[in-house]
Design a protein around this motif. Structure first.
Motif, PDB file in Angstrom:
ATOM      1  N   VAL A   1      -4.305   2.087  -8.076  1.00  0.00           N
ATOM      2  CA  VAL A   1      -4.403   0.705  -7.596  1.00  0.00           C
ATOM      3  C   VAL A   1      -5.854   0.220  -7.584  1.00  0.00           C
ATOM      4  O   VAL A   1      -6.109  -0.957  -7.359  1.00  0.00           O
TER       5      VAL A   1
ATOM      6  N   ILE B   1       1.685   3.914  -3.134  1.00  0.00           N
ATOM      7  CA  ILE B   1       0.572   3.577  -4.027  1.00  0.00           C
ATOM      8  C   ILE B   1      -0.405   4.746  -4.167  1.00  0.00           C
ATOM      9  O   ILE B   1      -0.593   5.528  -3.241  1.00  0.00           O
TER      10      ILE B   1
ATOM     11  N   PHE C   1       1.206  -5.114  -2.287  1.00  0.00           N
ATOM     12  CA  PHE C   1       2.114  -3.960  -2.206  1.00  0.00           C
ATOM     13  C   PHE C   1       3.000  -4.035  -0.961  1.00  0.00           C
ATOM     14  O   PHE C   1       4.168  -3.668  -0.992  1.00  0.00           O
TER      15      PHE C   1
END
Ligand SMILES: Cc1cc2nc3c(=O)[nH]c(=O)nc-3n(C[C@H](O)[C@H](O)[C@H](O)COP(=O)(O)OP(=O)(O)OC[C@H]3O[C@@H](n4cnc5c(N)ncnc54)[C@H](O)[C@@H]3O)c2cc1C
Ligand SMILES: Nc1ncnc2c1ncn2[C@@H]1O[C@H](COP(=O)(O)O)[C@@H](O)[C@H]1O
Lengths: 263, 326
Positions: free
Chosen positions: B216, B212, B225
């Motif tokens: 995000v 990520i 996630f």
């Protein structure tokens, strides 16, 4: 402890659709939002924290046009005592070397024990100003500092190398440190904090006040000539999965299965 | 330009790969400009390294001093100024590494030279030097020249100048130069190396990585996630801004200053694809990117891409994956 922090005012290009201006020397910036360079947010925070620990004064400075005043005021709200903006129209078209020359003449005239910058700015991706400025001032410098501790007449710090390796070093004051992102947690600035510093005057200095010659600034003072900029060639690139969110998610899941990622 | 110099980078007594890449770029320039190539090696135990360079046919100038156990920027700037100033016009090449970032700009000022950092290509046209680099979040290529500078310093992006061995037929001359500065009275001193802490997960050996990035948002739903990573039997990793914001510990960071990974699948969520991030991904995995910016550099290297909002797509993707698993 006199700390000077150099702040860069840059367009936020991370999510924007960029277009090259006619002449291909720069991008169109009219529709872009400007803000402080992300690395510099960590520099001003570090300055404020050092001041809170050992006392002293924090001065911020930016070579940037008038619109950067918001950024400088935010720095005051983040704990700086004074802020200076340096600009005149002839500075247009300068490079890092020209900017460093201007900052060197600003700093030469005032007390400085520690100068803080970001390691790199996301507009020119150069990572050059700190080292150039220090050499012009005749003081030692370091980049990518991820921990800084000011001690008596010197500063102990840790700097990042590759692959999870760091080097612990120390340096005598006065010196310049270019910080790494993540070395502290930049504070939240409330609207109230900004209001509190609303009446502080932010002087705008031009070339006259600084005594730098016209040959040192802008295009004339630059050592680099931008010949041409362009969007990178398209190349192969990714196969873009298109459709509604449900469709692309389903297709991607199938691709992962085909490739053996889903057992 | 009469001379091409390469500054060798070493760590713990070994030449770093980037030195060979800089030599590759140096060979190209020296043949195009008809200039002589010399590698400068500042080291405390230089012999093995200078032999390595020499056996590739590279001429080496060696300064042997205990201070060069590490790449101390203050000492390097001082020595290069003494060693190179008599050379007139030249190009000095070095890798764009974290060590060299510490002194390349200072060196350029001390040598009164023009500087371009992190160049991915260098070329000459009718004797004039040009370099290409990236600007504006690595989204734009910029071709630069150096006015009429007699001296130019370039730092070179890793991976851009592949080195091939010369076969070792001719040996390069090795010249020893006495250290021209007193390195015992420096204002900047190396203390020790520090290793990053090891964590409870080791992303370097994972086959499947869900990674990520800043996309995000500031307050991401990390469970979403983690749960996606679980669904594919992978681990959660991230780009640098996620660590900077203390959302995940440093040992989750993929990249040149983080961890090197070599997975089979790399799923990049809200990661723009900066060079320092991609530099940590080895072994050409299946690279899939979800990003709302169709022009994000990650799409230039990914195999598959989705242009869209990850917050919308990730839960749907997990659902589809779980249903395919049955
Ligand atoms: C010396 C040095 C060492 C470095 N080392 C590392 C390193 O080890 N590892 C590393 O990662 N970086 C490293 N960096 C930093 C690197 O240059 C980049 O700044 C960083 O990788 C950017 O992280 P990012 O892609 O997460 O963020 P950004 O570049 O800000 O990209 C965020 C992306 O998310 C997208 N996005 C935003 N919102 C959404 C949404 N809702 N849905 C989908 N997409 C969205 C945006 O379009 C954008 O492309 C280093 C830099 C330097 C100078
Ligand atoms: N115009 C400027 N005014 C003030 N500081 C700057 C300016 N340009 C660069 N800097 C500082 O130098 C750092 C590195 O920038 P750069 O060399 O452009 O990558 C930035 O993080 C800032 O701290």
């Amino acid at each position: 402890m006199n700390i000077i922090v150099c702040m860069k005012w840059i367009p936020d290009t991370s999510e924007a659709d960029l277009t090259v201006s006619p002449g291909a020397k720069d991008i169109k910036k009219d529709d872009l939002d400007f803000d402080m360079n992300d690395w510099d947010r960590f520099a001003i925070e570090e300055a404020a924290q050092i001041k809170e620990k050992v006392g002293g004064k924090v001065t911020v400075v930016s070579v940037a046009p008038e619109e950067s005043e918001d950024m400088l005021r935010e720095c005051l709200a983040r704990g700086a005592d004074e802020a200076f903006q340096i600009w005149s129209d002839e500075m247009e078209g300068g490079d890092g070397y020209a900017t460093a020359s201007v900052l060197a003449s600003f700093i030469n005239g005032r007390p400085h024990d520690l100068i803080l910058t970001g390691t790199l700015a996301e507009d020119d991706g150069a990572g050059q100003l700190g080292g150039m400025l220090a050499e012009m001032l005749g003081i030692p410098s370091a980049t990518l500092a991820s921990r800084i501790e000011v001690q008596d007449k010197k500063v102990a710090f840790v700097r990042e190398l590759e692959g999870g390796l760091y080097e612990a070093m120390e340096m005598d004051l006065p010196c310049l440190i270019a910080v790494a992102t993540g070395l502290n947690e930049p504070r939240f600035v409330s609207i109230r904090a900004v209001r509190k510093v609303a009446s502080i005057e932010i002087p705008n200095l031009g070339t006259g006040e600084l005594g730098v010659g016209a040959d040192k600034i802008g295009h004339a003072g630059a050592r680099i000539e931008i010949e041409k900029i362009e969007l990178p060639p398209e190349g192969e690139g990714a196969e873009i999965v298109k459709g509604k969110p449900e469709e692309v998610a389903a297709r991607l899941a199938e691709i992962l299965k085909e490739k053996g990622a889903i057992a | 330009m009469k001379n091409i110099y390469v500054l060798a980078e070493h760590r713990k007594g070994m030449l770093r790969d980037i030195t060979w890449e800089a030599i590759a770029a140096g060979r190209k320039l020296s043949s195009e400009l008809g200039a002589e190539l010399t590698c400068i090696l500042l080291a405390s135990q230089p012999n093995t390294m200078s032999e390595n360079l020499s056996s590739e046919g590279v001429r080496v100038k060696v300064v042997n001093d205990p201070i060069f156990e590490t790449m101390n920027s203050e000492a390097i700037i001082k020595v290069l100024k003494e060693v190179l100033t008599p050379s007139g016009s030249y190009v000095l090449l070095m890798g764009a590494s974290n060590a060299i970032l510490d002194f390349a700009p200072g060196v350029s000022v001390a040598l009164d030279a023009a500087l371009a950092t992190d160049c991915f290509s260098v070329e000459t046209r009718e004797g004039k030097l040009f370099a290409s680099r990236q600007i504006y979040s690595y989204k734009i290529n910029s071709l630069v020249s150096f006015k009429d500078s007699e001296r130019v310093v370039l730092t070179l992006r890793a991976g851009s100048f592949p080195f091939t061995t010369s076969g070792g037929e001719t040996k390069g001359a090795i010249e020893n130069v006495a250290c021209p500065v007193d390195s015992t009275s420096l204002k900047k001193r190396f203390v020790k190396y520090v290793e990053a802490e090891k964590g409870d997960v080791d992303i370097s050996s994972a086959d499947i990585i869900v990674s990520i990035g800043r996309g995000v948002g500031d307050e991401p739903d990390l469970d979403m996630f983690k749960s996606l990573a679980d669904s594919v039997g992978g681990v959660l990793a991230c780009s640098r801004p996620i660590v900077d914001k203390n959302l995940l510990p440093k040992y989750h960071q993929v990249g040149t200053s983080g961890v090197e990974v070599k997975p089979k699948l790399y799923l990049a969520l809200g990661i723009s694809g900066a060079f320092q991030h991609l530099g940590g991904i080895k072994g050409s995995p299946l690279l899939v990117a979800i990003n709302k910016d169709a022009k994000a550099p990650i799409f230039r290297v990914a195999n598959y891409g989705i242009v869209g909002d990850l917050n919308e797509i990730v839960p749907l993707l997990e659902e589809k994956i779980r249903s395919l698993k049955g």
